[in-house]
Design a protein around this motif. Structure first.
Motif, mmCIF file in Angstrom:
data_model
loop_
_atom_site.group_PDB
_atom_site.id
_atom_site.type_symbol
_atom_site.label_atom_id
_atom_site.label_comp_id
_atom_site.label_asym_id
_atom_site.label_seq_id
_atom_site.Cartn_x
_atom_site.Cartn_y
_atom_site.Cartn_z
ATOM 1 N N ASN A 53 0.614 -1.138 0.028
ATOM 2 C CA ASN A 53 -0.070 -0.008 0.111
ATOM 3 C C ASN A 53 0.680 1.227 -0.081
ATOM 4 N N GLY A 54 2.156 1.096 -0.436
ATOM 5 C CA GLY A 54 2.834 2.251 -0.390
ATOM 6 C C GLY A 54 3.819 2.692 0.823
ATOM 7 N N PHE A 55 3.637 2.027 1.757
ATOM 8 C CA PHE A 55 4.424 2.265 3.159
ATOM 9 C C PHE A 55 5.763 1.638 3.126
ATOM 10 N N ILE A 56 6.471 1.856 4.074
ATOM 11 C CA ILE A 56 7.611 1.245 4.339
ATOM 12 C C ILE A 56 7.659 0.356 5.742
ATOM 13 N N LYS A 57 7.881 -0.787 5.814
ATOM 14 C CA LYS A 57 7.979 -1.492 7.077
ATOM 15 C C LYS A 57 9.451 -1.578 7.357
ATOM 16 N N VAL A 58 9.696 -1.272 8.678
ATOM 17 C CA VAL A 58 10.941 -0.998 9.290
ATOM 18 C C VAL A 58 10.823 -2.124 10.317
ATOM 19 N N SER A 59 11.990 -3.079 10.525
ATOM 20 C CA SER A 59 11.885 -4.138 11.294
ATOM 21 C C SER A 59 13.107 -4.737 11.879
ATOM 22 N N ASP A 60 13.122 -5.500 12.791
ATOM 23 C CA ASP A 60 14.380 -6.077 13.524
ATOM 24 C C ASP A 60 14.665 -7.512 12.826
ATOM 25 N N GLY A 61 13.357 -7.931 12.151
ATOM 26 C CA GLY A 61 13.685 -9.227 11.541
ATOM 27 C C GLY A 61 13.365 -10.354 12.595
ATOM 28 N N GLY A 62 12.863 -9.807 13.675
ATOM 29 C CA GLY A 62 12.812 -11.116 14.830
ATOM 30 C C GLY A 62 13.855 -11.298 15.324
ATOM 31 N N GLU A 63 15.150 -10.679 15.173
ATOM 32 C CA GLU A 63 16.570 -11.118 15.631
ATOM 33 C C GLU A 63 16.609 -10.291 17.070
ATOM 34 N N THR A 64 15.986 -9.585 17.487
ATOM 35 C CA THR A 64 16.248 -8.674 18.783
ATOM 36 C C THR A 64 15.702 -10.089 19.799
ATOM 37 N N SER A 65 14.354 -10.453 19.628
ATOM 38 C CA SER A 65 13.940 -11.513 20.802
ATOM 39 C C SER A 65 14.812 -12.759 20.641
ATOM 40 N N PHE A 66 15.284 -13.187 19.396
ATOM 41 C CA PHE A 66 15.962 -14.403 19.210
ATOM 42 C C PHE A 66 17.414 -14.341 19.905
ATOM 43 N N HIS A 67 18.355 -13.443 19.497
ATOM 44 C CA HIS A 67 19.621 -13.231 19.960
ATOM 45 C C HIS A 67 19.828 -12.729 21.360
ATOM 46 N N LEU A 106 7.670 6.985 3.504
ATOM 47 C CA LEU A 106 8.892 7.372 3.491
ATOM 48 C C LEU A 106 9.593 8.347 4.207
ATOM 49 N N ASP A 107 8.806 9.375 4.440
ATOM 50 C CA ASP A 107 9.360 10.597 5.116
ATOM 51 C C ASP A 107 9.488 10.486 6.406
ATOM 52 N N ASN A 108 9.120 9.461 7.181
ATOM 53 C CA ASN A 108 9.173 8.946 8.500
ATOM 54 C C ASN A 108 10.106 7.741 8.732
ATOM 55 N N LEU A 109 10.893 7.369 7.662
ATOM 56 C CA LEU A 109 11.802 6.392 7.697
ATOM 57 C C LEU A 109 13.072 6.448 8.762
ATOM 58 N N ALA A 112 11.621 5.834 12.356
ATOM 59 C CA ALA A 112 11.372 4.400 12.589
ATOM 60 C C ALA A 112 12.512 3.621 12.771
ATOM 61 N N ILE A 113 13.751 3.913 11.964
ATOM 62 C CA ILE A 113 14.909 3.274 12.065
ATOM 63 C C ILE A 113 15.514 3.529 13.461
ATOM 64 N N TRP A 114 15.481 4.657 14.007
ATOM 65 C CA TRP A 114 15.952 5.232 15.224
ATOM 66 C C TRP A 114 14.996 4.317 16.627
ATOM 67 N N ARG A 115 13.667 4.352 16.402
ATOM 68 C CA ARG A 115 12.888 3.440 17.378
ATOM 69 C C ARG A 115 13.435 2.028 17.403
ATOM 70 N N ILE A 116 13.514 1.374 16.273
ATOM 71 C CA ILE A 116 14.200 -0.001 16.366
ATOM 72 C C ILE A 116 15.523 0.055 16.930
ATOM 73 N N ILE A 117 16.428 0.979 16.502
ATOM 74 C CA ILE A 117 17.772 0.932 17.295
ATOM 75 C C ILE A 117 17.668 1.155 18.787
ATOM 76 N N MET A 118 16.690 1.916 19.288
ATOM 77 C CA MET A 118 16.654 2.306 20.616
ATOM 78 C C MET A 118 16.104 1.037 21.428
ATOM 79 N N ALA A 119 14.932 0.336 20.607
ATOM 80 C CA ALA A 119 14.510 -1.015 21.308
ATOM 81 C C ALA A 119 15.887 -1.965 21.395
ATOM 82 N N ILE A 120 16.639 -2.092 20.196
ATOM 83 C CA ILE A 120 17.635 -3.059 20.482
ATOM 84 C C ILE A 120 18.736 -2.682 21.606
ATOM 85 N N ARG A 121 19.093 -1.391 21.427
ATOM 86 C CA ARG A 121 19.779 -1.226 22.822
ATOM 87 C C ARG A 121 19.150 -1.315 24.006
ATOM 88 N N ASP A 122 17.771 -1.001 24.539
ATOM 89 C CA ASP A 122 17.045 -1.016 25.712
ATOM 90 C C ASP A 122 16.930 -2.687 25.936
#
Length: 139
Positions: A53-67, A106-109, A112-122
């Motif tokens: 639908n024209g949006f962008i999905k930004v994800s950790d690919g499930g790696e944070t929970s696994f690793h 796309l304007d908020n990419l 979203a990347i920073w929020r994933i990074i902060m979740a990984i950090r936390d």
């Protein structure tokens, strides 16, 4: 700092970026390596996928929970903290892959990347807390 020193430092920073912030493209997504290691020393990355639908999905690919060997409670807390979504998963014992993601235009990419990074950090908070709980339970 002299101009020559500045140029050497800038060149070293470029080398670091080329080596540690790589971007790979597949037929399905773009994968951006991050200069962050999970607790098991595997490198963290962000997956960026266009949606139908024209949006962008930004994800950790499930790696944070696994690793990081996180529980579903840990994942729910991280997602609430950073207003992220997660896969609906049963409360299985770790390790399991539960994708943490956001869907943005796309304007908020970058946001979203920073929020994933902060979740990984936390996620390290939960790694340490889970270790302490495990040690107490072993006594």
């Amino acid at each position: 700092m002299t101009k020559k020193e500045q140029q050497k430092i800038e060149a070293a920073c470029e080398d670091f970026r080329e080596e540690n912030l790589r971007i790979y493209q597949t037929d399905r997504h773009v994968e951006m390596l991050l200069p962050i290691l999970y607790d098991d020393n595997d490198g963290a990355c962000v997956f960026i996928t266009p949606t139908s639908n024209g949006f962008i999905k930004v994800s950790d690919g499930g790696e944070t929970s696994f690793h990081q060997m996180l529980t579903m409670e840990n994942i729910r807390d991280l997602c609430m903290r950073y207003e992220l979504q997660r896969e609906n998963m049963p409360d299985d014992d770790p390790p399991f892959e539960c994708e943490i993601f956001d869907v943005v235009n796309l304007d908020n990419l970058d946001h979203a990347i920073w929020r994933i990074i902060m979740a990984i950090r936390d996620s390290y908070e939960y790694v340490m807390a889970n270790r302490i709980i495990s040690r107490i339970e072993q006594r």
